[in-house]
Design a protein around this motif. Structure first.
Motif: not given
Ligand code: SF4
Lengths: 212, 474
Positions: A170, A173-174, A180, A193-195, B50, B53-54, B56, B155-157
């Motif tokens: 992770i 990736t970050l 991203i 979007k879910t929200l 952490r 990240r999303r 949503d 954490a990163t989508q």
């Protein structure tokens, strides 16, 4: 993940080969919902035996495990690594490791150093002659030091780099977080979007009851 | 040379190309969570300090452990309750939308996503659950992931991934009456084997696939995983757009037009090449059932229990022998003579409204066979409500069935809905592994039509075996 450069701690001689992951952590412990707290599960079957090395007070607080060849074979369970880490181990040294176990260790920040069988024997003798003796593992120099003895160990270059930088998958990736974020900026508006939540009207659900 | 749909979806979500043997970084549009595979992932986040990240792009529902009776009472089983409570806690802490037991949008994760309009063409969809392949029915790249990957997506989508291989499954011709999407996919798995799809994304093509409803397409993509595939998908078309339109999360107005315009580009180019192709003629199909302990051990219902000695391959022979022993079956017995104890109508494979309608059309005005227990478990609470509006619940209850609340239920028996040792079921779910539906339980995978006909006759049956079967089905 914490950066790993060197570590000094009590060495634990585990004079066994082919320690498989079922021995490291039996299957009954896999039902848990936590990622930590597996310390009691480590070597559970052996811990009941008073003569087992971790039951000797001098070794109980060990953090460098010195094991025989083919450590970590068998089932791919990540729990084996969690259990070692939760118990307090930072390093496992052995002449040979199972691939998946090594891979999982790398992801979780547990150092697996490969030493020659000869050097493992030397370490075992030193640790048994003086129970509770400390070992220093330098990832930077790729050496293990125990008293007067300093010997080299092997570890994959990429894994070593990641451990020294303190990067798990992770974390790696970050490092591409900008890419991203940039990608996210190009996503079309209509992508769902879910929200905030959108849903059909609220309705009552009647609970089904057992039939007699 | 052109590209396949799977390759287009990959390219569309490429955040960073991997160099020097490193994997590609792929963006994830929708991440669904349930209570079984997520707790350690959330704990991992917490330990590393952490965030999600999303939130949503993330959604959670309770399905695997949830009871289908007494859902207004605390969950009786302590382990199940703990897992469900943990999911609720995690959702709250990390700001994730959750559909809990009793909520109209609760249900099996793979039924809820499409129903809310969260699953759309052109997306990447993941969940810590192998049957995430269901969502491929919309022309999305959808696949199951492990717990470490769940944490990675939270954490990163994104996910670091190596490209999948591509396989075309061409199904042409018209499906005979009484034959369904379930029979197509059981026949595909019997043909290519449970490992035949390993490493591949399967794209289902051909006019037999085109003529299926979205429910039928989901049934097919759902079981791609039983052929060992990473994912299954079907190019979107008018049927897909029609299904998505008007759902809570569907785009509206100009957004809708823009979306549809893009969705129309989502197909495999005529000159694209697949790594492998498999052909199947729909005309040759008939109702299919499994006789063994993996989904690849299937045959037409009109056949008989196979003789292990007839298998050419040594390992198939041994597998068949073990399977028949576990299943308590004798070679040569016609399938239609095998008595069944429990019929399970439900799961993410066949727990949608269309499946319930199809079964109800057969059960209407009939009574269950003496020996049968019929469990009807809608895939989601909304499916249940819809069925009740249509009066299907009455049909099931009058027939003598049990009408339950939504969830995975007997598909995997993590809740109290389980088979007893040696009990035999005809099940519309997707896995007939030893012990899956309860220790020692014996499962035959079937379509909803075969499930219903079996409940009427008490032995494995298809609608043609019934007197006065609805004309549309025979
Ligand atoms: S219904 Fe069965 S296959 Fe589908 S998600 Fe639930 S347990 Fe898995």
């Amino acid at each position: 993940m914490e950066k790993f450069t060197t570590h000094t701690g009590v060495g634990v001689p585990l004079r066994r080969s082919n320690v498989d992951t079922d021995q490291i952590i039996p299957a009954v412990y896999l039902k848990r919902i936590t990622r930590t707290g597996f310390e009691d599960a480590l070597f559970a079957a052996w811990r009941g035996d008073d003569s087992f090395v971790l039951n000797q007070p001098e070794y109980t607080h060990g953090s460098v495990l010195v094991a025989g060849p083919d450590f970590g074979t068998g089932s791919s369970r990540e729990h084996a690594v969690w259990a070692l880490k939760d118990y307090g181990f930072k390093v496992v040294l052995a002449p040979r490791f199972a691939d998946i176990f090594r891979g999982n260790s790398g992801k979780q920040g547990l150092v697996t150093g490969v030493l020659s069988q000869e050097n493992i024997e030397l370490l075992w003798k030193l640790l048994e002659a003086e129970p509770g003796k400390e070992i220093t593992v330098s990832l930077e120099d790729r050496t293990v030091t125990c008293g007067e003895l300093t010997v080299p160990f092997e570890i994959d270059d990429y894994v070593r780099w990641r451990l020294m930088e303190g990067l798990d998958d992770i974390g790696l990736t970050l490092q591409d977080e900008d890419a991203i974020t940039e990608f996210e900026a190009t996503r079309a508006n209509w992508r769902p979007k879910t929200l905030p939540a959108k849903t059909l009207p609220k309705e009552e659900i009647v609970a089904a009851r057992p039939v007699q | 040379m052109g590209t396949t749909l799977a390759e287009k979806l990959w390219a569309n979500h490429l955040v960073k190309k991997g160099e020097g043997g490193a994997p590609d970084l792929i963006y994830i549009d929708l991440h669904m969570c349930h209570e079984v595979t997520s707790p350690q992932a959330f704990e991992g986040l917490r330990l590393a300090g952490r965030q999600v990240r999303r939130p949503d792009l993330t959604i959670a529902t309770e399905d695997h452990n949830t009871p289908t009776l007494d859902i207004d009472l605390p969950i009786a089983d302590a382990t199940s309750r703990k897992q469900v409570d943990k999911l609720r806690e995690n959702a709250k802490e990390f700001g994730i939308r959750i559909h809990s037991l009793g909520d109209a949008d609760q249900g099996i994760v793979h039924v809820v996503g499409p129903q809310l309009g969260l699953t759309m063409p052109g997306m990447t969809v993941v969940c810590g659950d192998s049957h995430t392949s269901t969502h491929g029915a919309f022309g999305a790249l959808a696949f199951g992931i492990g717990t470490s990957e769940v944490e990675h997506v939270l954490a990163t989508q994104t996910l670091p991934l190596k490209p999948f291989k591509t396989m075309a499954i061409n199904v042409n011709g018209t499906l005979p009456k009484g034959t369904t999407a379930k029979d197509i996919i059981l026949a595909v798995i019997a043909k290519i084997g449970t490992g035949g799809g390993a490493g591949y994304v399967l794209e289902y093509r051909g006019d037999a696939i085109r003529s299926l409803s979205m429910e039928g397409r989901m049934t097919i993509c759902n079981m791609s995983i039983e052929a060992g595939a990473r994912a299954g998908l079907i190019a979107p078309d008018e049927t897909t757009f029609e299904y998505v339109k008007g759902r809570p999360h569907a785009p509206e107005g100009e957004d809708w037009d823009e979306a549809v315009e893009f969705w129309r580009t989502l197909k495999t180019d005529d000159d694209a090449e697949f790594d492998t192709e498999v052909d199947l003629n729909a005309e040759d199909l008939e109702p299919f059932i499994t006789w063994g302990t993996n989904p690849g051990q299937g045959l037409p219902l009109s056949a008989s229990v196979p003789n292990p000695e007839d298998f050419a391959d040594e390992s198939d022979r041994i597998a068949a022998k073990n399977a028949l022993e576990y299943m308590g079956l004798t070679p040569g017995t016609p399938f239609r003579e095998i008595p069944v104890d429990t019929v399970f109508l439900g799961s993410c494979t066949n727990g949608r409204i269309e499946d319930l309608r199809a079964a109800a059309a057969i059960l209407q005005g009939r009574k269950k066979a003496e020996n049968i227990r019929l469990l009807v478990v809608p895939g989601s609470a909304r499916v249940r409500l819809q069925a009740e509006r249509e009066g299907l619940d009455k049909v099931f209850l009058d027939f003598g069935a049990e009408w339950r609340n939504a969830g995975c239920s007997m598909c995997l028996g993590m809740n109290p809905d389980q088979l007893k040792p040696q009990e035999r079921s005809a099940s519309t779910s997707n896995r007939n592994f030893e012990g899956r539906q309860g220790k020692g339980g014996r499962t035959h995978l079937v379509s909803p039509l075969v499930a219903a006909a079996t409940a009427v006759r008490g032995t494995l049956s298809s609608p043609d075996d019934l007197e006065d079967a609805p004309a549309a089905l025979v």
